[in-house]
Design an enzyme around this catalytic site. Sequence first.
Site, PDB file in Angstrom:
ATOM      1  N   LYS A   1       2.958  11.136  -3.454  1.00 16.96           N
ATOM      2  CA  LYS A   1       1.928  10.447  -4.243  1.00 16.96           C
ATOM      3  C   LYS A   1       1.027  11.449  -4.982  1.00 16.96           C
ATOM      4  O   LYS A   1       0.499  11.165  -6.040  1.00 16.96           O
ATOM      5  CB  LYS A   1       1.092   9.581  -3.299  1.00 16.96           C
ATOM      6  CG  LYS A   1       0.087   8.680  -3.996  1.00 16.96           C
ATOM      7  CD  LYS A   1      -0.538   7.759  -2.973  1.00 16.96           C
ATOM      8  CE  LYS A   1      -1.632   6.899  -3.555  1.00 16.96           C
ATOM      9  NZ  LYS A   1      -2.196   5.993  -2.546  1.00 16.96           N
TER      10      LYS A   1
ATOM     11  N   GLU B   1      -7.219   0.454  -4.618  1.00 18.70           N
ATOM     12  CA  GLU B   1      -7.268   0.353  -3.156  1.00 18.70           C
ATOM     13  C   GLU B   1      -8.603  -0.191  -2.641  1.00 18.70           C
ATOM     14  O   GLU B   1      -8.611  -1.087  -1.781  1.00 18.70           O
ATOM     15  CB  GLU B   1      -6.955   1.722  -2.528  1.00 18.70           C
ATOM     16  CG  GLU B   1      -5.469   2.044  -2.633  1.00 18.70           C
ATOM     17  CD  GLU B   1      -5.128   3.521  -2.517  1.00 18.70           C
ATOM     18  OE1 GLU B   1      -3.981   3.879  -2.801  1.00 18.70           O
ATOM     19  OE2 GLU B   1      -6.021   4.307  -2.151  1.00 18.70           O
TER      20      GLU B   1
ATOM     21  N   ASP C   1     -12.703   5.729   2.531  1.00 17.87           N
ATOM     22  CA  ASP C   1     -11.286   5.783   2.886  1.00 17.87           C
ATOM     23  C   ASP C   1     -10.890   7.199   3.298  1.00 17.87           C
ATOM     24  O   ASP C   1     -10.764   8.091   2.455  1.00 17.87           O
ATOM     25  CB  ASP C   1     -10.462   5.309   1.671  1.00 17.87           C
ATOM     26  CG  ASP C   1      -8.959   5.252   1.965  1.00 17.87           C
ATOM     27  OD1 ASP C   1      -8.520   5.805   2.981  1.00 17.87           O
ATOM     28  OD2 ASP C   1      -8.235   4.650   1.154  1.00 17.87           O
TER      29      ASP C   1
ATOM     30  N   ASP D   1       0.884  -1.170   0.000  1.00 18.63           N
ATOM     31  CA  ASP D   1       0.000   0.000   0.000  1.00 18.63           C
ATOM     32  C   ASP D   1       0.920   1.219   0.000  1.00 18.63           C
ATOM     33  O   ASP D   1       1.537   1.533   1.007  1.00 18.63           O
ATOM     34  CB  ASP D   1      -0.879  -0.044   1.262  1.00 18.63           C
ATOM     35  CG  ASP D   1      -1.671   1.243   1.467  1.00 18.63           C
ATOM     36  OD1 ASP D   1      -1.616   2.135   0.597  1.00 18.63           O
ATOM     37  OD2 ASP D   1      -2.342   1.353   2.514  1.00 18.63           O
TER      38      ASP D   1
END
Length: 620
Positions: A88, A188, A212, A23
């Site tokens: 990211k 994800e 999330d 992850d």
Amino acid sequence: MAKVAINLSTGSLQQEEIIVGIDLGTTNSLVAYIHPETRQPVAINDLGRGTIVPSVVYFPQGGETPIVGTEAKEYLLTDPQNTIYSVKRLLGKSYRDLGEHAQDLGYKVIDDNSEGMVKIRVGDRFYSPIELSAEILKELRARAEHALKTPVNKAVITVPAYFNDSQRQATRDAGRLAGLEVLRIVNEPTAAALAYGIGLSPDEEKTVAVYDLGGGTFDVSILRIQQGIFEVLSTNGDTYLGGDDLDRAIINHWTAQHNLNSLLANNVPLQQELRLLAEAAKRYLSKDDDFGANFTENLVLRLTRTEFNELIRPLVERTITSCRQALADAKLTPQDLDAVLLVGGSTRVPLVYDSVSEFFQQPANNTLNPDEVVALGAAIQADILAGNRRDVLLLDVTPLTLGIETLGGLMDPIIPRNSKIPTKAGRQYTTSVDGQVNLKISVYQGERDLVKENRKLAEFDLRGIPAMPAGLPKVDVNFILNADGILKVEAVELRSNTRQAVEIKPQYGLTDEQVEQMLMDSLTHAREDVAARMVIEARTVAEQMLYQVERFVEKNSLHLTEDEITETAAATERLRESLATNTKDTILKAVDELEELTRPFAERVMNISIKQAMAGKKIE
Ligand code: AMP
């Protein structure tokens, strides 16, 4: 202890290769694997440092190798220029993509070429987000190798469902740069569902929401899981909303309550201390009701759960608005959801849990550690790819193209050969004749351009399409090929929701030799196939044109002159004759002529009809 296999050709012992699941997060990253004995996914905790590796890279001045993780995080305030976080957010992006957000970062993003991919300046060196992400991946890889005492060369890496191709490719490249072969990039929310055991049985059909809320980003995805295929129905979110904003709400509250502005001004260590205290309060209030701690010698900062809830309510509300939108985009209601899964550390906040459960009208599932769930799911996906769960999901490829017949007997490929199965693909079609109420759907398998050279698998009629002018109905044809090679073909007319489906077993009755023969044929006949396809396409264009022109003249003869009608009739006749030649160029020439001739008066009639329509009348 890892499983040991014997290589039958050499007789030597070989260790089963480990494929890890990673992850790669905005704030934190983790690596997980499937424990060979328990067969359960486990997040790797090397040297007892915890499973979470903060996604922060620090470049010590004059130092060769960068430092990654908790240690690097400590330099965020003391040496921000050389401490890279949230990389990211920059992956696969150009400077223009970043817009104003580029200024919010503590480090320097280079803006000399707004079209090119962003670069980050550290000292006198430039780094791409791919290189920086690779540093994080290298650290995760090293921890996995150290903890498992075996080389790690292969991985599955997760990305948000909303990542585009460029961002996915950049993630893959980062993996490669870290010495990892990236077997799969997985969404994800898909990983989260797998971790919860959803989608592991081939005949399961479920619809789930994955919420999330991490440190700096929020997203919600609605997934449909059908025959081992994970389809993202919709996603929504805010890439600048997360746990950090909850901390900031507390900081602002305390600053205002105790007039801390002047005390904090230009005092970086004190600001840092306040930030840490705010995060500590937030975590504490996830379990208890009253927080209190000394800030400066004579100041105690306090916060109750109720006060905290009021501070963060607008932020939580924003996430619920996104959930509402995602559900609407997926055209679903809360009752359609089989589960709501929670991901990200900030979902531990009780108000978040309660609000999400209330909105989706069911208790959200938070039984797995929300920080680890994505990495655990990635490890399960890795295990599937390693072939250790053949009973669960057969990832295979389909040997021949599957498609349907379109006008003129042409093969329209829907699932190309060598596609990994299970898979799902579809396309939209329409009718070719006015008032057409049935649509024949013929399913073929093979590589040739003409369906008559391929193998027919099934044929069915989609009946009951409401009568509409040609081209108006919207018929979605979907091919769902499950892990066992069973093909389900569904056709839906979207305006009327008329639907029909058949199930077919394409491989049935075909030997390997026959499949090979069909592939060989497609190669040897490739040239004549292309020629035949071109003639058929030209004929189809001509037939459509004839149909439209004749209908046009019939409906609008009042607005046309005598000459126009005769000339059109002659050109129509010439086009009809050209069809008999079966020569592409002759047919297309006649099509062009007819089009040239009719364009001026078609435009004229269009203008008349617009004027009349505006005057409230309708002409036919
Ligand atoms: P992630 O990006 O998923 O690792 O999420 C990290 C975020 O979760 C940070 O903002 C943490 O402060 C937050 N977090 C972790 N544990 C808790 C907790 N017990 N209560 C509230 N927030 C938490």
